[in-house]
Design an enzyme around this catalytic site. Structure first.
Site, mmCIF file in Angstrom:
data_model
loop_
_atom_site.group_PDB
_atom_site.id
_atom_site.type_symbol
_atom_site.label_atom_id
_atom_site.label_comp_id
_atom_site.label_asym_id
_atom_site.label_seq_id
_atom_site.Cartn_x
_atom_site.Cartn_y
_atom_site.Cartn_z
ATOM 1 N N GLU A 85 -41.445 -19.135 3.168
ATOM 2 C CA GLU A 85 -41.804 -20.538 3.415
ATOM 3 C C GLU A 85 -40.575 -21.368 3.743
ATOM 4 O OE1 GLU A 85 -42.475 -24.819 2.447
ATOM 5 O OE2 GLU A 85 -41.055 -23.402 1.559
ATOM 6 N N GLU A 86 -39.461 -21.082 3.073
ATOM 7 C CA GLU A 86 -38.259 -21.895 3.269
ATOM 8 C C GLU A 86 -37.661 -21.720 4.662
ATOM 9 O OE1 GLU A 86 -37.622 -24.131 1.356
ATOM 10 O OE2 GLU A 86 -38.276 -23.624 -0.674
ATOM 11 N N HIS B 242 -45.345 -20.242 -2.771
ATOM 12 C CA HIS B 242 -44.471 -19.281 -2.091
ATOM 13 C C HIS B 242 -43.476 -18.646 -3.047
ATOM 14 C CE1 HIS B 242 -40.998 -22.131 -1.652
ATOM 15 N NE2 HIS B 242 -41.929 -23.043 -1.490
ATOM 16 N N ASP C 179 -40.450 -17.267 -2.200
ATOM 17 C CA ASP C 179 -39.035 -17.352 -1.849
ATOM 18 C C ASP C 179 -38.410 -18.657 -2.308
ATOM 19 O OD1 ASP C 179 -40.719 -18.601 0.133
ATOM 20 O OD2 ASP C 179 -38.970 -18.799 1.432
ATOM 21 N N HIS D 294 -34.085 -27.757 -4.396
ATOM 22 C CA HIS D 294 -33.071 -27.371 -3.409
ATOM 23 C C HIS D 294 -31.671 -27.810 -3.825
ATOM 24 C CE1 HIS D 294 -35.814 -26.672 0.354
ATOM 25 N NE2 HIS D 294 -36.397 -26.265 -0.765
ATOM 26 N N ASP E 59 -39.439 -25.494 -6.898
ATOM 27 C CA ASP E 59 -39.848 -25.149 -5.536
ATOM 28 C C ASP E 59 -39.654 -23.654 -5.329
ATOM 29 O OD1 ASP E 59 -40.516 -25.195 -2.887
ATOM 30 O OD2 ASP E 59 -38.746 -26.291 -2.224
ATOM 31 N N ASP F 104 -51.810 -26.586 -0.975
ATOM 32 C CA ASP F 104 -50.443 -26.087 -1.040
ATOM 33 C C ASP F 104 -49.608 -27.051 -1.888
ATOM 34 O OD1 ASP F 104 -48.280 -24.458 -0.580
ATOM 35 O OD2 ASP F 104 -48.234 -24.713 1.579
#
Length: 477
Positions: free
Chosen positions: A174-175, A105, A107, A447, A140, A201
């Site tokens: 995705e987030e 992803h 984002d 994160h 991520d 994934d």
């Protein structure tokens, strides 16, 4: 009894696919790191409110990928899905073979305001220093996006064309659950009757030290995701001045309800994917835990209680309860007319949203507390459990053992959510694995503050994707 326990332990051995290691593809590490660093500089931050997205940043990232990977963009068909997600199709030589879908992803999550100064390097600088690429998205999940592009660019440069069609699916939200990105990509593939051989994934390779008592790396292939449900609890009262309070205010009633939910959580259950994970890891454990795992017929209740002592272990063996939001009066001397709380549940396979709702109603047991679903579009039951006997799982396991020969392959349960949940309607063979290694200190970085990836590990991940795509040809793996 002692003899039975010891015999079962002695015959409890690792069951791993035997594969000859291969020499990884040669990757120009510094150049690849610089391309990843360039992608980190785009602030492709996602929010639950779509109006807060800076879609121009996503457009600039799209243009950057096209410039950074020219062979890929000349060879593959690129489609913008819902404007900001990307679907690439690398047409295979044999249209009769089921394709593969490789996901990542675009984002990233925001950086918490006020913490920017805590970073060793600014979070969107894409700084290359001390053997790492630094910045939000390095773990991520722009590392997977760029590594897949690097692998395809490398393979095209060698003259490789896959026999099996390869799709790259890069969602842009995705987030925030992927409803506008990956879900739309899955719908587009479904409209074309695409039935993938496998979908892969994001995931992780865990280094020694992450799992207590296991001294080898663990290649964690998630074969299912927990479900997701947030329930809003609300209480309506008369309100008024706090100098003349009732015996229980709306906040007091609500607090008691939340307390009961925390004190009476859903039951422990070492079953399904969690049990398979433990049994796969057991032979690599030190003696005492190995005895217990080899004899779960006797020790399962003890194992459940031991796992429940840690937050990670507890999440593996039960549907978790987390009170996350609470609000009442806007002023300290005013009794609230309405008090609200939100409790989030991550649902274990085998449980359902309906079972959670019934548990909450039964546990709260107070007609003054109204219960409703918070953000209904996000709520979902656990994903189906993927097939570990499939050709797709074998292909993924084979490639892992070629590139990570020391790793133990373990089917696991994904505790968080990924975009892959939107693809379970296309195939049962949906897996979550990324070829990037993480130690105990690394898991908190995604994160978090000082997110980073080592240049060496990133290059190894690119080589993994090169080998994986090669292995998609029938007979190659």
């Amino acid at each position: 009894l002692l003899a039975v326990l010891l015999i079962r332990t002695a015959t409890f051995t690792l069951d791993q696919i035997e594969v000859e290691p291969v020499r990884p593809a040669t990757i120009h590490r510094q150049a690849a790191a610089e391309r990843l660093a360039g992608a980190i500089r785009f602030r492709t931050i996602s929010y639950h409110d779509p109006d807060r997205f800076d879609y121009a940043e996503f457009d600039r990232l799209h243009a950057y990928l096209a410039a950074a990977f020219p062979r890929m963009h000349r060879t593959l068909v690129r489609e913008a899905v819902n404007d900001h997600s990307l679907l690439y199709t690398w047409q295979g030589r044999d249209p009769g073979l089921r394709p593969v879908v490789l996901m990542a992803h675009l984002d990233v999550v925001p950086v918490q305001a006020g913490t920017e100064g805590d970073w060793a390097h600014p979070p969107f600088s894409g700084e290359i220093a001390d053997g790492f690429v630094w910045g939000r998205g390095t773990m991520d999940d722009k590392s997977d996006v760029l590594a897949l592009c690097e692998a395809v660019e490398h393979l095209i440069g060698t003259g490789f064309t896959p026999r099996r069609t390869v799709h790259l699916a890069f969602g842009h939200d995705e987030e925030v659950v992927g409803l506008r990105g990956a879900k739309k990509i899955a719908e587009r593939l479904a409209s074309r009757n695409v039935e993938p051989e496998l979908v892969i994934d994001e995931g992780v390779v865990l280094l020694p030290g992450v799992i207590p008592g296991v001294h080898r790396p663990v290649a964690s292939i998630s074969i299912a995701e927990k479900g997701y449900l947030s329930l809003e609890l609300s209480v309506v009262a008369r309100g008024g001045h706090s100098s003349r309070p009732p015996a229980q205010s709306a906040v007091g009633i609500l607090a008691a309800a939340v307390y009961r939910l925390e004190r009476n959580q859903m039951p422990l259950s070492l079953r399904g994917v969690a049990r398979r994970s433990l049994e796969a890891l057991g032979p690599a454990m030190s003696f005492a835990p190995r005895v217990a795992v080899a004899n779960l017929w006797l020790f399962a209740p003890i194992a459940e209680r031991m796992l429940a002592r840690s937050s990670n272990g507890n999440a593996v063996v039960r549907t978790t309860t987390a009170a996350t939001m609470f609000e009442g009066s806007p002023k300290d001397n005013v009794l609230p007319i309405i008090a609200r709380a939100v409790v989030n549940f991550r649902i274990l396979p085998g449980d359902t949203m309906q079972a959670v709702k019934e548990h909450v109603r039964r546990t709260v047991d107070d007609d003054r507390v109204q219960i409703s679903v918070y953000q209904p579009p996000i709520a979902r039951n656990p994903s189906p459990v993927a097939d570990t006997e499939s050709e797709g799982f074998r292909l993924l396991s084979h490639t892992i053992r070629q590139l990570f020969p020391e790793a133990i392959i373990v089917p696991t349960l994904a505790l968080g959510g990924t975009d892959s949940k939107h693809f379970t309607g296309l195939t049962r063979n949906v897996y979550r694995f990324s070829p990037f290694r993480a130690g105990p200190e690394d898991l908190a970085l995604a994160h978090g503050t000082n997110e980073r990836i080592s240049i060496e590990d990133y290059a190894h991940g690119i080589a993994f994707y090169v080998q994986l795509i090669r292995n998609t040809d029938p007979g190659a793996a």
